[in-house]
Write a protein that holds these residues in place. Structure first.
Motif, PDB file in Angstrom:
ATOM      1  N   GLU A  19     -15.427  12.593 -22.590  1.00  0.00           N
ATOM      2  CA  GLU A  19     -14.274  13.394 -22.157  1.00  0.00           C
ATOM      3  C   GLU A  19     -14.470  13.924 -20.746  1.00  0.00           C
ATOM      4  OE1 GLU A  19     -11.887  17.444 -23.614  1.00  0.00           O
ATOM      5  OE2 GLU A  19     -13.458  16.565 -24.862  1.00  0.00           O
ATOM      6  N   ARG A  20     -15.680  14.401 -20.438  1.00  0.00           N
ATOM      7  CA  ARG A  20     -15.965  14.909 -19.088  1.00  0.00           C
ATOM      8  C   ARG A  20     -15.941  13.776 -18.061  1.00  0.00           C
ATOM      9  NH1 ARG A  20     -18.730  20.267 -19.674  1.00  0.00           N
ATOM     10  NH2 ARG A  20     -19.276  20.110 -17.455  1.00  0.00           N
ATOM     11  N   LEU A  21     -16.488  12.632 -18.421  1.00  0.00           N
ATOM     12  CA  LEU A  21     -16.603  11.534 -17.461  1.00  0.00           C
ATOM     13  C   LEU A  21     -15.262  10.870 -17.187  1.00  0.00           C
ATOM     14  CD1 LEU A  21     -19.939  10.018 -18.790  1.00  0.00           C
ATOM     15  CD2 LEU A  21     -19.621  11.269 -16.645  1.00  0.00           C
ATOM     16  N   GLU A  22     -14.445  10.708 -18.213  1.00  0.00           N
ATOM     17  CA  GLU A  22     -13.131  10.105 -17.993  1.00  0.00           C
ATOM     18  C   GLU A  22     -12.284  10.959 -17.067  1.00  0.00           C
ATOM     19  OE1 GLU A  22     -12.471   7.394 -22.017  1.00  0.00           O
ATOM     20  OE2 GLU A  22     -11.701   9.453 -21.975  1.00  0.00           O
ATOM     21  N   ALA A  23     -12.448  12.270 -17.106  1.00  0.00           N
ATOM     22  CA  ALA A  23     -11.718  13.159 -16.202  1.00  0.00           C
ATOM     23  C   ALA A  23     -12.132  12.938 -14.747  1.00  0.00           C
ATOM     24  CB  ALA A  23     -11.955  14.612 -16.600  1.00  0.00           C
ATOM     25  N   LEU A  24     -13.313  12.328 -14.528  1.00  0.00           N
ATOM     26  CA  LEU A  24     -13.810  12.038 -13.183  1.00  0.00           C
ATOM     27  C   LEU A  24     -13.480  10.619 -12.725  1.00  0.00           C
ATOM     28  CD1 LEU A  24     -17.390  13.601 -13.512  1.00  0.00           C
ATOM     29  CD2 LEU A  24     -15.422  14.604 -12.339  1.00  0.00           C
ATOM     30  N   GLY A  25     -12.791   9.857 -13.567  1.00  0.00           N
ATOM     31  CA  GLY A  25     -12.432   8.495 -13.196  1.00  0.00           C
ATOM     32  C   GLY A  25     -13.393   7.432 -13.683  1.00  0.00           C
ATOM     33  N   PHE A  26     -14.283   7.786 -14.611  1.00  0.00           N
ATOM     34  CA  PHE A  26     -15.192   6.804 -15.183  1.00  0.00           C
ATOM     35  C   PHE A  26     -14.464   5.977 -16.244  1.00  0.00           C
ATOM     36  CE2 PHE A  26     -18.286   9.521 -13.259  1.00  0.00           C
ATOM     37  CZ  PHE A  26     -19.448   8.770 -13.103  1.00  0.00           C
ATOM     38  N   ALA A  27     -14.718   4.684 -16.233  1.00  0.00           N
ATOM     39  CA  ALA A  27     -14.290   3.819 -17.335  1.00  0.00           C
ATOM     40  C   ALA A  27     -15.405   3.847 -18.373  1.00  0.00           C
ATOM     41  CB  ALA A  27     -14.052   2.401 -16.835  1.00  0.00           C
ATOM     42  N   CYS A  28     -15.079   4.290 -19.575  1.00  0.00           N
ATOM     43  CA  CYS A  28     -16.100   4.510 -20.599  1.00  0.00           C
ATOM     44  C   CYS A  28     -15.962   3.492 -21.727  1.00  0.00           C
ATOM     45  CB  CYS A  28     -15.988   5.927 -21.168  1.00  0.00           C
ATOM     46  SG  CYS A  28     -16.317   7.221 -19.945  1.00  0.00           S
ATOM     47  N   GLU A  29     -17.077   3.006 -22.167  1.00  0.00           N
ATOM     48  CA  GLU A  29     -17.120   2.001 -23.221  1.00  0.00           C
ATOM     49  C   GLU A  29     -18.197   2.381 -24.228  1.00  0.00           C
ATOM     50  OE1 GLU A  29     -17.938  -2.845 -23.560  1.00  0.00           O
ATOM     51  OE2 GLU A  29     -18.128  -1.796 -21.644  1.00  0.00           O
ATOM     52  N   THR A  30     -17.853   2.346 -25.503  1.00  0.00           N
ATOM     53  CA  THR A  30     -18.814   2.615 -26.568  1.00  0.00           C
ATOM     54  C   THR A  30     -19.238   1.300 -27.200  1.00  0.00           C
ATOM     55  OG1 THR A  30     -17.926   4.815 -27.035  1.00  0.00           O
ATOM     56  CG2 THR A  30     -19.185   3.747 -28.790  1.00  0.00           C
ATOM     57  N   LEU A  31     -20.531   1.074 -27.249  1.00  0.00           N
ATOM     58  CA  LEU A  31     -21.086  -0.128 -27.865  1.00  0.00           C
ATOM     59  C   LEU A  31     -21.888   0.310 -29.083  1.00  0.00           C
ATOM     60  CD1 LEU A  31     -21.290  -0.507 -24.498  1.00  0.00           C
ATOM     61  CD2 LEU A  31     -22.093  -2.749 -25.208  1.00  0.00           C
ATOM     62  N   VAL A  32     -21.436  -0.105 -30.249  1.00  0.00           N
ATOM     63  CA  VAL A  32     -22.103   0.248 -31.503  1.00  0.00           C
ATOM     64  C   VAL A  32     -22.954  -0.940 -31.937  1.00  0.00           C
ATOM     65  CG1 VAL A  32     -21.771   0.933 -33.908  1.00  0.00           C
ATOM     66  CG2 VAL A  32     -20.239   1.813 -32.130  1.00  0.00           C
ATOM     67  N   SER A  33     -24.177  -0.665 -32.361  1.00  0.00           N
ATOM     68  CA  SER A  33     -25.094  -1.731 -32.730  1.00  0.00           C
ATOM     69  C   SER A  33     -25.933  -1.282 -33.910  1.00  0.00           C
ATOM     70  CB  SER A  33     -25.995  -2.095 -31.543  1.00  0.00           C
ATOM     71  OG  SER A  33     -26.841  -3.179 -31.842  1.00  0.00           O
ATOM     72  N   GLY A  34     -26.538  -2.263 -34.585  1.00  0.00           N
ATOM     73  CA  GLY A  34     -27.438  -1.954 -35.683  1.00  0.00           C
ATOM     74  C   GLY A  34     -26.811  -2.173 -37.042  1.00  0.00           C
ATOM     75  N   PRO A  35     -27.644  -2.219 -38.083  1.00  0.00           N
ATOM     76  CA  PRO A  35     -27.141  -2.423 -39.448  1.00  0.00           C
ATOM     77  C   PRO A  35     -26.363  -1.205 -39.930  1.00  0.00           C
ATOM     78  CG  PRO A  35     -29.492  -1.928 -39.481  1.00  0.00           C
ATOM     79  CD  PRO A  35     -29.118  -2.102 -38.044  1.00  0.00           C
ATOM     80  N   GLU A  36     -25.674  -1.353 -41.054  1.00  0.00           N
ATOM     81  CA  GLU A  36     -24.823  -0.289 -41.581  1.00  0.00           C
ATOM     82  C   GLU A  36     -25.593   0.992 -41.848  1.00  0.00           C
ATOM     83  OE1 GLU A  36     -21.599   0.028 -41.937  1.00  0.00           O
ATOM     84  OE2 GLU A  36     -21.249  -1.942 -41.050  1.00  0.00           O
ATOM     85  N   ASN A  37     -26.844   0.870 -42.246  1.00  0.00           N
ATOM     86  CA  ASN A  37     -27.628   2.065 -42.558  1.00  0.00           C
ATOM     87  C   ASN A  37     -28.369   2.625 -41.350  1.00  0.00           C
ATOM     88  OD1 ASN A  37     -29.463  -0.016 -42.290  1.00  0.00           O
ATOM     89  ND2 ASN A  37     -30.751   0.627 -44.015  1.00  0.00           N
ATOM     90  N   PHE A  38     -28.118   2.037 -40.178  1.00  0.00           N
ATOM     91  CA  PHE A  38     -28.774   2.540 -38.960  1.00  0.00           C
ATOM     92  C   PHE A  38     -27.886   2.210 -37.757  1.00  0.00           C
ATOM     93  CE2 PHE A  38     -31.998   3.103 -35.682  1.00  0.00           C
ATOM     94  CZ  PHE A  38     -32.805   4.096 -36.202  1.00  0.00           C
ATOM     95  N   ARG A  39     -26.697   2.796 -37.755  1.00  0.00           N
ATOM     96  CA  ARG A  39     -25.730   2.512 -36.693  1.00  0.00           C
ATOM     97  C   ARG A  39     -26.056   3.325 -35.457  1.00  0.00           C
ATOM     98  NH1 ARG A  39     -23.497  -2.073 -37.125  1.00  0.00           N
ATOM     99  NH2 ARG A  39     -21.353  -1.575 -36.564  1.00  0.00           N
ATOM    100  N   VAL A  40     -26.188   2.630 -34.352  1.00  0.00           N
ATOM    101  CA  VAL A  40     -26.543   3.250 -33.072  1.00  0.00           C
ATOM    102  C   VAL A  40     -25.318   3.284 -32.175  1.00  0.00           C
ATOM    103  CG1 VAL A  40     -27.935   2.994 -30.989  1.00  0.00           C
ATOM    104  CG2 VAL A  40     -28.950   2.546 -33.239  1.00  0.00           C
ATOM    105  N   THR A  41     -25.107   4.418 -31.524  1.00  0.00           N
ATOM    106  CA  THR A  41     -23.989   4.588 -30.592  1.00  0.00           C
ATOM    107  C   THR A  41     -24.517   4.569 -29.167  1.00  0.00           C
ATOM    108  OG1 THR A  41     -22.910   6.000 -32.225  1.00  0.00           O
ATOM    109  CG2 THR A  41     -22.015   6.028 -29.993  1.00  0.00           C
ATOM    110  N   ASN A  42     -23.923   3.715 -28.341  1.00  0.00           N
ATOM    111  CA  ASN A  42     -24.303   3.609 -26.933  1.00  0.00           C
ATOM    112  C   ASN A  42     -23.074   3.821 -26.060  1.00  0.00           C
ATOM    113  OD1 ASN A  42     -27.106   2.593 -27.401  1.00  0.00           O
ATOM    114  ND2 ASN A  42     -26.006   0.863 -28.286  1.00  0.00           N
TER     115      ASN A  42
END
Length: 390
Positions: free
Chosen positions: A30-53
């Protein structure tokens, strides 16, 4: 309350134990998008260990502007016994000029400082010569297989070019700014299974004791000078971490012994060469064995150049000291970023309480960390302007 302190407290209040980001990255986004950043979330890992990037990028004044990345992790280690904490680890608490909470030092202060430093820099330089990016993961304190390494692989596949990176690990020792990491040793682990023949301890002629067979080889390995290091790295170290053999009975010669070991290696050695030297010792001692390798990361080094000069000047101007360049300590996600970025350093607040009960940071250290990040951006941007003019 400063904006950096406020954001640090907001992040600490989110119980983001690996791999749970607990909403930290949404707050940053939310803070970065207000500065003009293009933000992308990449989720990885198995269902029992989901990682947010989170990968967030803001272009520079020109299409070919070099990119500086702030890299860090929102995940924290488990709290340990809650009853040993003087206050709730996920309730930011002030005592005697210190801010207490899990992640206060490692590394939610650095992440808050990234964001506020970027906000201040862009307020003064809306169209900088630098492109800016943040790479934030929730899998640094854990296995580190679905976090920064995944983002770096994705960026490489896209042909994304990175030029400078500051990893916000807590590198300071006695006071903020006294040490930065301009590299890290490589790490490689091995599991060695030496095989023998199980038998009754009273009849050793009918058995073959793998512990006895392994010991001369282990003694030789412990005495080897693998390399002498160099101006930036200490000599490569080989250490045994675990040995297990036997059935638990005192009258049985075991059929095998399992030895876990680790290399922490300098840039004077390669993983392949270390493996071959170790195997040659095992073969010379005529051991029957199995060997499994796990390469945790290659060594990386950023020699003094534009990024090191920029942060050295920032530290000098902010806190009035000459910082020490160091490659000591464990590993960090810098090992992954260095594969796609030529200049990677680590800098953050003092690390005396990281991973401990009652982790904390001196409140007086928070603004200087943020200011050093901002000054580094200013110094790099200025050097690019002067370079273009030249």
């Amino acid at each position: 309350m400063s904006r950096t302190l406020h954001l640090t407290e907001q992040l600490i209040s989110r119980p983001s134990v690996t791999p749970d980001d607990a909403g930290c990255q949404a707050l940053l986004r939310e803070r970065l998008e207000a500065l003009g950043f293009a933000c992308e979330t990449l989720v990885s890992g198995p269902e029992n260990f989901r990682v947010t990037n989170l990968w967030a990028k803001r272009p520079g004044a020109t299409p070919d502007a070099p990119t500086l990345v702030f890299a860090g992790h929102t995940d924290v280690v488990p709290t340990g016994p809650l009853e040993q904490w003087k206050s709730d680890p996920f309730t930011p608490t002030h005592r005697d000029g210190r801010l207490y909470g899990r992640g206060a030092s490692d590394m939610k202060t650095s992440i808050a400082a990234f964001v506020v430093a970027t906000e201040e820099f862009l307020a003064a330089q809306p169209q900088p010569n630098l492109a800016l990016a943040l790479l934030i993961t929730s899998d640094e304190e854990g296995p580190s297989v679905d976090g920064t390494v995944v983002v770096c692989r994705t960026l490489k596949e896209r042909g994304e070019k990175l030029d400078f990176c500051i990893v916000g690990e807590p590198t300071s020792v006695q006071r903020t700014g006294d040490m930065i990491k301009n590299g890290r040793r490589g790490t490689m682990s091995g599991k060695l299974i030496v095989k023998g023949v199980q038998g009754h301890i009273a009849y050793p002629q009918l058995a073959r004791n793998p512990i006895h067979q392994a010991m001369p080889a282990l003694a030789e390995l412990a005495a080897i000078e693998w390399d002498r290091g160099n101006a930036y790295f200490p000599p490569t170290s080989w250490q045994v971490s675990n040995i297990h053999g036997g059935t638990g009975a005192t009258n049985v010669i075991p059929g095998q012994v399992v030895i876990d070991f680790n290399f922490r290696f300098s840039s004077e050695s390669t993983a392949e060469a270390l493996q071959q030297r170790l195997i040659s010792v095992l073969e010379r001692h005529e051991l029957e064995y199995e060997l499994q390798w796990t390469l945790g990361g290659h060594p990386f080094l950023t020699t003094p150049g534009s990024l090191v000069t920029a942060i050295q000047g920032a530290i000098r101007d902010e806190v009035g000291i000459e910082t020490e360049l160091s490659t000591t300590g464990g590993t960090s996600d810098g090992r992954f970023i260095a594969q796609i970025c030529p200049q990677v350093i680590e800098f953050g607040p003092p690390n005396a309480t990281i991973h401990k009960i009652d982790e904390h940071i001196a409140v007086a250290d928070i603004e200087p960390v943020k200011n050093i990040y901002r000054r580094t951006l200013e110094n790099l941007n200025a050097s690019l302007i002067h370079g273009a003019a030249a």
